[in-house]
Design a protein around this motif. Sequence first.
Motif, PDB file in Angstrom:
ATOM      1  N   SER A 176      16.756  51.739  25.462  1.00  0.00           N
ATOM      2  CA  SER A 176      17.621  51.298  24.365  1.00  0.00           C
ATOM      3  C   SER A 176      17.105  51.779  23.014  1.00  0.00           C
ATOM      4  N   SER A 177      15.794  51.741  22.801  1.00  0.00           N
ATOM      5  CA  SER A 177      15.263  52.197  21.516  1.00  0.00           C
ATOM      6  C   SER A 177      15.434  53.698  21.346  1.00  0.00           C
ATOM      7  N   LEU A 178      15.313  54.456  22.444  1.00  0.00           N
ATOM      8  CA  LEU A 178      15.542  55.901  22.378  1.00  0.00           C
ATOM      9  C   LEU A 178      16.998  56.198  22.018  1.00  0.00           C
ATOM     10  N   LEU A 179      17.924  55.486  22.634  1.00  0.00           N
ATOM     11  CA  LEU A 179      19.341  55.696  22.327  1.00  0.00           C
ATOM     12  C   LEU A 179      19.652  55.300  20.883  1.00  0.00           C
ATOM     13  N   PHE A 180      19.010  54.247  20.395  1.00  0.00           N
ATOM     14  CA  PHE A 180      19.223  53.844  19.001  1.00  0.00           C
ATOM     15  C   PHE A 180      18.743  54.924  18.029  1.00  0.00           C
ATOM     16  N   ASN A 181      17.729  55.695  18.444  1.00  0.00           N
ATOM     17  CA  ASN A 181      17.305  56.821  17.604  1.00  0.00           C
ATOM     18  C   ASN A 181      18.461  57.790  17.382  1.00  0.00           C
ATOM     19  N   TYR A 182      19.107  58.181  18.474  1.00  0.00           N
ATOM     20  CA  TYR A 182      20.208  59.140  18.365  1.00  0.00           C
ATOM     21  C   TYR A 182      21.369  58.564  17.548  1.00  0.00           C
ATOM     22  N   ILE A 183      21.659  57.287  17.753  1.00  0.00           N
ATOM     23  CA  ILE A 183      22.750  56.657  17.005  1.00  0.00           C
ATOM     24  C   ILE A 183      22.431  56.620  15.514  1.00  0.00           C
TER      25      ILE A 183
ATOM     26  N   LEU B 252       5.825  45.616  25.701  1.00  0.00           N
ATOM     27  CA  LEU B 252       7.051  46.382  25.513  1.00  0.00           C
ATOM     28  C   LEU B 252       6.725  47.775  24.989  1.00  0.00           C
ATOM     29  N   ILE B 253       7.369  48.786  25.544  1.00  0.00           N
ATOM     30  CA  ILE B 253       7.185  50.163  25.094  1.00  0.00           C
ATOM     31  C   ILE B 253       8.413  50.543  24.269  1.00  0.00           C
ATOM     32  N   VAL B 254       8.299  50.408  22.971  1.00  0.00           N
ATOM     33  CA  VAL B 254       9.401  50.685  22.053  1.00  0.00           C
ATOM     34  C   VAL B 254       9.152  52.034  21.389  1.00  0.00           C
ATOM     35  N   ILE B 255      10.130  52.931  21.467  1.00  0.00           N
ATOM     36  CA  ILE B 255       9.985  54.266  20.882  1.00  0.00           C
ATOM     37  C   ILE B 255      11.099  54.530  19.869  1.00  0.00           C
ATOM     38  N   GLY B 256      11.518  53.482  19.186  1.00  0.00           N
ATOM     39  CA  GLY B 256      12.627  53.610  18.252  1.00  0.00           C
ATOM     40  C   GLY B 256      12.217  53.783  16.807  1.00  0.00           C
ATOM     41  N   GLY B 257      10.979  54.195  16.563  1.00  0.00           N
ATOM     42  CA  GLY B 257      10.513  54.333  15.185  1.00  0.00           C
ATOM     43  C   GLY B 257      11.307  55.338  14.375  1.00  0.00           C
ATOM     44  N   GLU B 258      11.740  56.424  15.006  1.00  0.00           N
ATOM     45  CA  GLU B 258      12.489  57.452  14.278  1.00  0.00           C
ATOM     46  C   GLU B 258      13.813  56.895  13.754  1.00  0.00           C
ATOM     47  N   GLY B 259      14.495  56.122  14.583  1.00  0.00           N
ATOM     48  CA  GLY B 259      15.744  55.516  14.141  1.00  0.00           C
ATOM     49  C   GLY B 259      15.531  54.523  13.018  1.00  0.00           C
ATOM     50  N   ALA B 260      14.444  53.740  13.094  1.00  0.00           N
ATOM     51  CA  ALA B 260      14.151  52.775  12.048  1.00  0.00           C
ATOM     52  C   ALA B 260      13.810  53.469  10.730  1.00  0.00           C
TER      53      ALA B 260
ATOM     54  N   TRP C 127      15.788  41.743  21.395  1.00  0.00           N
ATOM     55  CA  TRP C 127      16.768  40.751  21.841  1.00  0.00           C
ATOM     56  C   TRP C 127      17.454  41.202  23.125  1.00  0.00           C
ATOM     57  N   LEU C 128      17.829  42.471  23.200  1.00  0.00           N
ATOM     58  CA  LEU C 128      18.466  42.994  24.408  1.00  0.00           C
ATOM     59  C   LEU C 128      17.526  42.905  25.605  1.00  0.00           C
ATOM     60  N   ARG C 129      16.247  43.153  25.351  1.00  0.00           N
ATOM     61  CA  ARG C 129      15.265  43.076  26.435  1.00  0.00           C
ATOM     62  C   ARG C 129      15.135  41.656  26.956  1.00  0.00           C
ATOM     63  N   HIS C 130      15.023  40.693  26.046  1.00  0.00           N
ATOM     64  CA  HIS C 130      14.774  39.313  26.465  1.00  0.00           C
ATOM     65  C   HIS C 130      16.024  38.655  27.024  1.00  0.00           C
ATOM     66  N   SER C 131      17.161  38.846  26.380  1.00  0.00           N
ATOM     67  CA  SER C 131      18.358  38.102  26.768  1.00  0.00           C
ATOM     68  C   SER C 131      19.206  38.811  27.813  1.00  0.00           C
ATOM     69  N   ARG C 132      19.159  40.148  27.842  1.00  0.00           N
ATOM     70  CA  ARG C 132      20.001  40.893  28.778  1.00  0.00           C
ATOM     71  C   ARG C 132      19.195  41.783  29.720  1.00  0.00           C
ATOM     72  N   ASN C 133      17.861  41.739  29.610  1.00  0.00           N
ATOM     73  CA  ASN C 133      16.968  42.536  30.462  1.00  0.00           C
ATOM     74  C   ASN C 133      17.277  44.032  30.385  1.00  0.00           C
ATOM     75  N   VAL C 134      17.662  44.500  29.194  1.00  0.00           N
ATOM     76  CA  VAL C 134      17.896  45.920  28.967  1.00  0.00           C
ATOM     77  C   VAL C 134      16.556  46.585  28.685  1.00  0.00           C
ATOM     78  N   ASN C 135      16.268  47.656  29.379  1.00  0.00           N
ATOM     79  CA  ASN C 135      14.989  48.341  29.208  1.00  0.00           C
ATOM     80  C   ASN C 135      14.802  48.761  27.751  1.00  0.00           C
ATOM     81  N   GLU C 136      13.711  48.322  27.144  1.00  0.00           N
ATOM     82  CA  GLU C 136      13.506  48.542  25.710  1.00  0.00           C
ATOM     83  C   GLU C 136      13.217  50.001  25.372  1.00  0.00           C
ATOM     84  N   THR C 137      12.604  50.730  26.306  1.00  0.00           N
ATOM     85  CA  THR C 137      12.321  52.140  26.050  1.00  0.00           C
ATOM     86  C   THR C 137      13.619  52.943  25.963  1.00  0.00           C
TER      87      THR C 137
ATOM     88  N   GLY D 111       8.547  59.114  13.410  1.00  0.00           N
ATOM     89  CA  GLY D 111       8.651  58.039  14.392  1.00  0.00           C
ATOM     90  C   GLY D 111       8.082  58.425  15.736  1.00  0.00           C
ATOM     91  N   TYR D 112       8.305  59.669  16.153  1.00  0.00           N
ATOM     92  CA  TYR D 112       7.781  60.123  17.443  1.00  0.00           C
ATOM     93  C   TYR D 112       6.269  60.308  17.387  1.00  0.00           C
TER      94      TYR D 112
END
Length: 343
Positions: free
Chosen positions: A138-145, A74-82, A126-136, A269-270
């Motif tokens: 979704s994690s980028l969007l979570f940064n902005y949120i 998985l390529i997760v880039i949501g470190g900034e949001g976390a 969870w979104l990746r496994h259960s709904r097949n949402v691209n993790e890259t 995060g980036y």
Amino acid sequence: MPFAPFLIPLVALGLSLVLFGGFIGLAGANVLEVYQSIYRGAFGTWFSWQNTLTSAAPLMLTALCTALPARLGLIVIGGEGAVVLGGLAAALTGLALIDASPWVALAGMALAAMLAGGLLIGLVGWLRHSRNVNETISSLLFNYISIAILSFLVIGPLRDPETLNKPSTHHIGDTHMLGSLGESSIHWGFGYGLIACLILWVLYKRTVFGFAVDMVGGNVRAAKLSGLPVGRIVFLVCMMGGAAAGLAGMVEVAAVHGRANTSLNAGYGYEGILIAFAARHHPLAIIPMAILFGGIRAASGLMQRDHDLPDATSLVLQGIIFILILASEAVFARLATQRGSKS
């Protein structure tokens, strides 16, 4: 070649320095003098080392946010949001425990930050496994949120009226700040980063859970046929990565700012994404890579002052390194494929 996974990124780093030297030359600066300033600002003196290691502390933790899920492919880039949510949760917890003992307050702040960051990136898994949402994506969007949530709260409901120039929450109190290592100015966040990298290396290399993670990352279908709880593993690994980045946010609040404000959105995060790829997602290799990039960050001001270069010059170097590291990944994958076909 057993050392190929580490040799190729090192070659990419060397080429990055050559290309960056060309960029510096075009900007009209003396290349050798600029490199000398980078070395002096990052590693030349004990004062420089302290600045470098202080900058490396959050970078180690945010790199784990990308490196751990990468073991699952998985390529997760949501470190900034976390980092942002972790810092916000730590500040609020510190204010809620303002009358508690420092040990209780710091422990509560760390747990709250890790939970906030962990749930954010865990949701990505969870979104990746259960709904097949691209993790890259979704994690980028979570940064902005996450950044938007922080800005709204520190400018609005949680703002300390005395913070005029930089809207912030109230201060957590001097007694709840993280101390330094010995007589140095290096705060305990660097120790947290070292401990986290060591623990996760042991977890991956010496435990059944680590074997299960490698199995899921290698072949999901085989892991399911073996009876492994793939969904649970994906969620836990992503949550662990997010918890590490959330802890970086707590470190920034408790060791640097003393409160939550938009300074938490500092790009750690980036940069962690770059460090994770440069280290090939190896927890122990993250340590020297984080120190290297912490040195580049620490030396950026010296480049600006001594050579009249823009402050963003260090970002150019990081961008060149990132591009060549990604290219090296492709080269390594092609070499591995060719080796496999020949055998």
